[in-house]
Motif scaffolding. Sequence first.
Motif, short mmCIF file in Angstrom:
data_model
loop_
_atom_site.label_atom_id
_atom_site.label_comp_id
_atom_site.label_asym_id
_atom_site.label_seq_id
_atom_site.Cartn_x
_atom_site.Cartn_y
_atom_site.Cartn_z
N ILE A 127 0.94 -1.13 0.02
CA ILE A 127 0.04 0.07 -0.24
C ILE A 127 1.01 1.19 -0.13
O ILE A 127 1.91 1.28 0.72
N ARG A 128 0.58 2.14 -0.94
CA ARG A 128 1.33 3.30 -1.03
C ARG A 128 0.52 4.48 -0.42
O ARG A 128 -0.53 4.88 -0.24
N HIS A 129 1.57 5.34 0.54
CA HIS A 129 1.12 6.33 1.37
C HIS A 129 2.09 7.48 1.12
O HIS A 129 3.17 7.65 1.59
N GLY A 130 1.76 8.18 -0.04
CA GLY A 130 2.72 9.08 -0.42
C GLY A 130 4.07 8.62 -0.93
O GLY A 130 4.12 7.99 -2.07
#
Length: 68
Positions: free
Chosen positions: A22-25
């Motif tokens: 999961i990408r967060h920024g």
Amino acid sequence: MTRQAVAKHLVILEKVNLVTTIRHGREKLHYLNPVPIHQIGERWIKKFERGKLAALSELKRQLEKREE
């Protein structure tokens, strides 16, 4: 282990669906995907479980036969 080596391993695990990302920024978080890991375990366990279940079933049959 270098950061690049870890990144390569994570890419491989992600391709075979053992790791979910999961990408967060700018961050990329990695999580184990338990479903395929569980399926692999079940396939291995069932292979060895059949013989044991058959042996227990045969033992039960023989013990019940003695009681008669």
